[in-house]
Design a protein around this motif. Structure first.
Motif, PDB file in Angstrom:
ATOM      1  N   VAL A 251       0.880  -1.177   0.000  1.00  0.00           N
ATOM      2  CA  VAL A 251       0.000   0.000   0.000  1.00  0.00           C
ATOM      3  C   VAL A 251       0.911   1.219   0.000  1.00  0.00           C
ATOM      4  CG1 VAL A 251      -1.774   1.276   1.255  1.00  0.00           C
ATOM      5  CG2 VAL A 251      -1.805  -1.236   1.244  1.00  0.00           C
ATOM      6  N   VAL A 252       0.764   2.052  -1.041  1.00  0.00           N
ATOM      7  CA  VAL A 252       1.665   3.180  -1.269  1.00  0.00           C
ATOM      8  C   VAL A 252       0.849   4.472  -1.237  1.00  0.00           C
ATOM      9  CG1 VAL A 252       3.425   4.136  -2.797  1.00  0.00           C
ATOM     10  CG2 VAL A 252       3.036   1.663  -2.756  1.00  0.00           C
ATOM     11  N   ASP A 253       1.350   5.484  -0.544  1.00  0.00           N
ATOM     12  CA  ASP A 253       0.597   6.735  -0.456  1.00  0.00           C
ATOM     13  C   ASP A 253       0.860   7.629  -1.664  1.00  0.00           C
ATOM     14  OD1 ASP A 253       3.019   8.098  -0.031  1.00  0.00           O
ATOM     15  OD2 ASP A 253       2.737   8.244   2.136  1.00  0.00           O
ATOM     16  N   ALA A 254       0.241   8.814  -1.667  1.00  0.00           N
ATOM     17  CA  ALA A 254       0.343   9.711  -2.816  1.00  0.00           C
ATOM     18  C   ALA A 254       1.757  10.226  -3.023  1.00  0.00           C
ATOM     19  CB  ALA A 254      -0.621  10.886  -2.644  1.00  0.00           C
ATOM     20  N   GLY A 255       2.581  10.193  -1.986  1.00  0.00           N
ATOM     21  CA  GLY A 255       3.969  10.622  -2.095  1.00  0.00           C
ATOM     22  C   GLY A 255       4.912   9.500  -2.485  1.00  0.00           C
ATOM     23  N   ARG A 256       4.366   8.335  -2.885  1.00  0.00           N
ATOM     24  CA  ARG A 256       5.115   7.151  -3.332  1.00  0.00           C
ATOM     25  C   ARG A 256       5.833   6.446  -2.175  1.00  0.00           C
ATOM     26  NH1 ARG A 256       7.601  10.781  -6.080  1.00  0.00           N
ATOM     27  NH2 ARG A 256       9.658   9.866  -5.648  1.00  0.00           N
ATOM     28  N   THR A 257       5.425   6.729  -0.955  1.00  0.00           N
ATOM     29  CA  THR A 257       6.012   6.053   0.201  1.00  0.00           C
ATOM     30  C   THR A 257       5.206   4.797   0.525  1.00  0.00           C
ATOM     31  OG1 THR A 257       6.856   8.108   1.153  1.00  0.00           O
ATOM     32  CG2 THR A 257       6.575   6.246   2.644  1.00  0.00           C
ATOM     33  N   HIS A 260       2.311   0.233   3.954  1.00  0.00           N
ATOM     34  CA  HIS A 260       2.000  -1.078   4.516  1.00  0.00           C
ATOM     35  C   HIS A 260       2.476  -2.176   3.560  1.00  0.00           C
ATOM     36  CE1 HIS A 260      -0.581   0.846   7.521  1.00  0.00           C
ATOM     37  NE2 HIS A 260      -1.138   1.524   6.529  1.00  0.00           N
ATOM     38  N   THR A 261       2.868  -3.303   4.128  1.00  0.00           N
ATOM     39  CA  THR A 261       3.251  -4.473   3.331  1.00  0.00           C
ATOM     40  C   THR A 261       2.491  -5.691   3.833  1.00  0.00           C
ATOM     41  OG1 THR A 261       5.097  -5.125   4.776  1.00  0.00           O
ATOM     42  CG2 THR A 261       5.575  -3.523   3.032  1.00  0.00           C
ATOM     43  N   LEU A 262       2.037  -6.515   2.923  1.00  0.00           N
ATOM     44  CA  LEU A 262       1.402  -7.793   3.252  1.00  0.00           C
ATOM     45  C   LEU A 262       2.209  -8.898   2.587  1.00  0.00           C
ATOM     46  CD1 LEU A 262      -2.376  -6.873   2.728  1.00  0.00           C
ATOM     47  CD2 LEU A 262      -1.102  -6.922   4.878  1.00  0.00           C
ATOM     48  N   PHE A 263       2.895  -9.695   3.394  1.00  0.00           N
ATOM     49  CA  PHE A 263       3.738 -10.768   2.871  1.00  0.00           C
ATOM     50  C   PHE A 263       4.185 -11.639   4.028  1.00  0.00           C
ATOM     51  CE2 PHE A 263       7.926 -12.519   1.808  1.00  0.00           C
ATOM     52  CZ  PHE A 263       7.630 -13.173   0.623  1.00  0.00           C
ATOM     53  N   PRO A 264       4.148 -12.942   3.865  1.00  0.00           N
ATOM     54  CA  PRO A 264       3.614 -13.668   2.718  1.00  0.00           C
ATOM     55  C   PRO A 264       2.078 -13.620   2.707  1.00  0.00           C
ATOM     56  CG  PRO A 264       4.289 -15.209   4.418  1.00  0.00           C
ATOM     57  CD  PRO A 264       4.712 -13.853   4.891  1.00  0.00           C
ATOM     58  N   VAL A 265       1.495 -13.740   1.539  1.00  0.00           N
ATOM     59  CA  VAL A 265       0.044 -13.770   1.395  1.00  0.00           C
ATOM     60  C   VAL A 265      -0.376 -15.233   1.294  1.00  0.00           C
ATOM     61  CG1 VAL A 265      -1.912 -13.151  -0.063  1.00  0.00           C
ATOM     62  CG2 VAL A 265      -0.063 -11.504   0.307  1.00  0.00           C
ATOM     63  N   THR A 266      -0.985 -15.721   2.325  1.00  0.00           N
ATOM     64  CA  THR A 266      -1.443 -17.116   2.336  1.00  0.00           C
ATOM     65  C   THR A 266      -2.964 -17.214   2.257  1.00  0.00           C
ATOM     66  OG1 THR A 266      -1.323 -17.079   4.763  1.00  0.00           O
ATOM     67  CG2 THR A 266       0.589 -17.946   3.587  1.00  0.00           C
ATOM     68  N   ASP A 267      -3.659 -16.250   2.871  1.00  0.00           N
ATOM     69  CA  ASP A 267      -5.118 -16.185   2.797  1.00  0.00           C
ATOM     70  C   ASP A 267      -5.463 -15.059   1.835  1.00  0.00           C
ATOM     71  OD1 ASP A 267      -7.833 -15.732   3.174  1.00  0.00           O
ATOM     72  OD2 ASP A 267      -7.765 -16.128   5.335  1.00  0.00           O
ATOM     73  N   ILE A 268      -5.693 -15.396   0.569  1.00  0.00           N
ATOM     74  CA  ILE A 268      -5.872 -14.380  -0.475  1.00  0.00           C
ATOM     75  C   ILE A 268      -7.111 -13.518  -0.227  1.00  0.00           C
ATOM     76  CG2 ILE A 268      -6.234 -14.005  -2.942  1.00  0.00           C
ATOM     77  CD1 ILE A 268      -4.457 -16.444  -3.460  1.00  0.00           C
ATOM     78  N   PRO A 269      -8.293 -14.091   0.041  1.00  0.00           N
ATOM     79  CA  PRO A 269      -9.462 -13.230   0.287  1.00  0.00           C
ATOM     80  C   PRO A 269      -9.233 -12.245   1.431  1.00  0.00           C
ATOM     81  CG  PRO A 269     -10.164 -15.486  -0.099  1.00  0.00           C
ATOM     82  CD  PRO A 269      -8.667 -15.523   0.021  1.00  0.00           C
ATOM     83  N   GLU A 274      -7.956  -6.816   3.538  1.00  0.00           N
ATOM     84  CA  GLU A 274      -7.055  -6.036   4.389  1.00  0.00           C
ATOM     85  C   GLU A 274      -6.398  -4.908   3.591  1.00  0.00           C
ATOM     86  OE1 GLU A 274      -4.959  -5.258   8.105  1.00  0.00           O
ATOM     87  OE2 GLU A 274      -6.910  -6.000   7.432  1.00  0.00           O
ATOM     88  N   SER A 275      -6.055  -5.162   2.344  1.00  0.00           N
ATOM     89  CA  SER A 275      -5.443  -4.110   1.518  1.00  0.00           C
ATOM     90  C   SER A 275      -6.427  -2.973   1.279  1.00  0.00           C
ATOM     91  CB  SER A 275      -4.945  -4.689   0.192  1.00  0.00           C
ATOM     92  OG  SER A 275      -6.015  -5.052  -0.661  1.00  0.00           O
ATOM     93  N   LEU A 276      -7.711  -3.297   1.119  1.00  0.00           N
ATOM     94  CA  LEU A 276      -8.732  -2.254   0.958  1.00  0.00           C
ATOM     95  C   LEU A 276      -8.840  -1.427   2.232  1.00  0.00           C
ATOM     96  CD1 LEU A 276     -11.049  -0.827  -0.484  1.00  0.00           C
ATOM     97  CD2 LEU A 276     -12.561  -2.704   0.242  1.00  0.00           C
ATOM     98  N   ARG A 277      -8.843  -2.077   3.363  1.00  0.00           N
ATOM     99  CA  ARG A 277      -8.943  -1.356   4.643  1.00  0.00           C
ATOM    100  C   ARG A 277      -7.736  -0.450   4.861  1.00  0.00           C
ATOM    101  NH1 ARG A 277      -7.132  -1.342   9.672  1.00  0.00           N
ATOM    102  NH2 ARG A 277      -5.712  -3.104   9.340  1.00  0.00           N
ATOM    103  N   LEU A 278      -6.534  -1.003   4.639  1.00  0.00           N
ATOM    104  CA  LEU A 278      -5.313  -0.228   4.855  1.00  0.00           C
ATOM    105  C   LEU A 278      -5.202   0.933   3.865  1.00  0.00           C
ATOM    106  CD1 LEU A 278      -2.802  -3.158   5.459  1.00  0.00           C
ATOM    107  CD2 LEU A 278      -3.671  -1.545   7.174  1.00  0.00           C
ATOM    108  N   ALA A 279      -5.575   0.670   2.607  1.00  0.00           N
ATOM    109  CA  ALA A 279      -5.476   1.724   1.586  1.00  0.00           C
ATOM    110  C   ALA A 279      -6.497   2.819   1.848  1.00  0.00           C
ATOM    111  CB  ALA A 279      -5.662   1.124   0.200  1.00  0.00           C
ATOM    112  N   THR A 280      -7.685   2.449   2.308  1.00  0.00           N
ATOM    113  CA  THR A 280      -8.710   3.451   2.626  1.00  0.00           C
ATOM    114  C   THR A 280      -8.237   4.340   3.757  1.00  0.00           C
ATOM    115  OG1 THR A 280     -10.493   1.952   1.898  1.00  0.00           O
ATOM    116  CG2 THR A 280     -11.104   3.779   3.348  1.00  0.00           C
ATOM    117  N   ASP A 281      -7.653   3.743   4.794  1.00  0.00           N
ATOM    118  CA  ASP A 281      -7.109   4.536   5.903  1.00  0.00           C
ATOM    119  C   ASP A 281      -5.958   5.425   5.416  1.00  0.00           C
ATOM    120  OD1 ASP A 281      -8.885   3.356   7.608  1.00  0.00           O
ATOM    121  OD2 ASP A 281      -7.457   1.935   8.464  1.00  0.00           O
TER     122      ASP A 281
END
Length: 286
Positions: A251-257, A260-269, A274-281
């Motif tokens: 998850v990268v902000d508008a300043g390209r920073t 958040h990182t999600l890895f390893p991804v084992t539970d895809i759904p 979680e990426s939607l929640r983190l990106a929205t915040d």
């Protein structure tokens, strides 16, 4: 470096002559990561100014780096990859893959990763770093910026590849499912001011066929030349005759920073949710 006469026609020997030693390899690694100014290179590698100056001079003389003036008083240069230098990037990624598997790992072929391993630590350390500004990757409509310039946040999800029988390689399967879940959640991402980028080392025409068949609304970008993998030192594995990204989400902000990182991804759904929640915040936070 003294060479045997038989080495004059050996491409491996000639390449080794250019790379020289491990400091040269690390200089190229850092330039590929976007650290192109002298002070940044010195800080990242820990070389003395004298030794770094020597190494940069040799790499420029060998034609893999070029100097680009960015300040006249005092005179200062950036060190950029030439075409010959860019052609070394896949070699750097292959070296990283070999080191991750055979030196830092147990030799197993896997698209997964241990949560206490070197790959996990490297991805986790991306939080707070910046995606290089000039990093463009080929897409269906031509080169596109990795980070969407008009978004409050961007979700980058790297995946091994679609339409491939992964057999017994742990962690590789699920790319079509992942894309379908991001596709279905796309309206929610848009409402939050978030853009999505799917990235694999597949070729553009392969991605185009998949995007058309699955009605994918977001760009699929090709990292077949491993520029993003080298810039962020993303973990990879060799499968289906190609180096592939291991599945991860940034998850990268508008300043390209990278926020958040999600890895390893084992539970895809769960990871997509979680990426939607983190990106929205992230989009709501200045």
């Amino acid at each position: 470096m003294r060479m045997h006469n038989a080495d004059e026609n050996c491409g491996i020997a000639q390449a080794a002559l250019v790379l020289g030693d491990w400091w040269n390899v690390l200089v190229l690694r850092e330039v590929a990561r976007g650290h192109v100014r002298f002070d940044a290179l010195a800080a990242e590698i820990g070389l003395s100014r004298k030794v770094l100056t020597e190494r940069l001079g040799r790499l420029v003389a060998h034609g893999v780096l070029r100097r680009s003036l960015y300040q006249r008083r005092p005179v200062r240069h950036e060190y950029l990859l030439t075409d010959a230098g860019a052609a070394l990037v896949p070699l750097l990624v292959a070296m990283q893959d070999w080191g991750d598997r055979w030196v830092l790992g147990d030799g197993s072929l896997t698209a997964a990763a241990a949560e206490d391993g070197a790959e996990h630590a490297r991805v986790r350390a991306l939080a707070g770093s910046r995606v290089p500004e000039d990093l463009l990757l080929p897409g269906v409509s031509g080169p596109e910026p990795v980070v969407a310039p008009d978004a409050a946040a961007t979700v980058l999800f790297a995946y091994p590849g679609t339409g491939i029988d992964w057999g017994a390689i742990p962690g590789a399967a699920g790319c079509t499912l992942e894309n379908r879940l991001f596709r279905d959640a796309w309206p929610d991402f848009l409402r939050a001011g978030v853009k999505v980028r799917g990235i694999s080392t597949q070729l553009v025409h392969e991605q185009q066929e998949f995007a058309r068949a699955e009605e994918i609304p977001y760009p699929l970008l090709s990292d077949a030349d491993h520029r993003l993998a080298a810039a962020l030192r993303l973990p990879s594995f060799r499968g289906a005759d190609r180096l592939r990204h291991k599945r991860l989400i940034l998850v990268v902000d508008a300043g390209r920073t990278v926020r958040h990182t999600l890895f390893p991804v084992t539970d895809i759904p769960h990871a997509v949710e979680e990426s939607l929640r983190l990106a929205t915040d992230c989009a709501r936070t200045p």
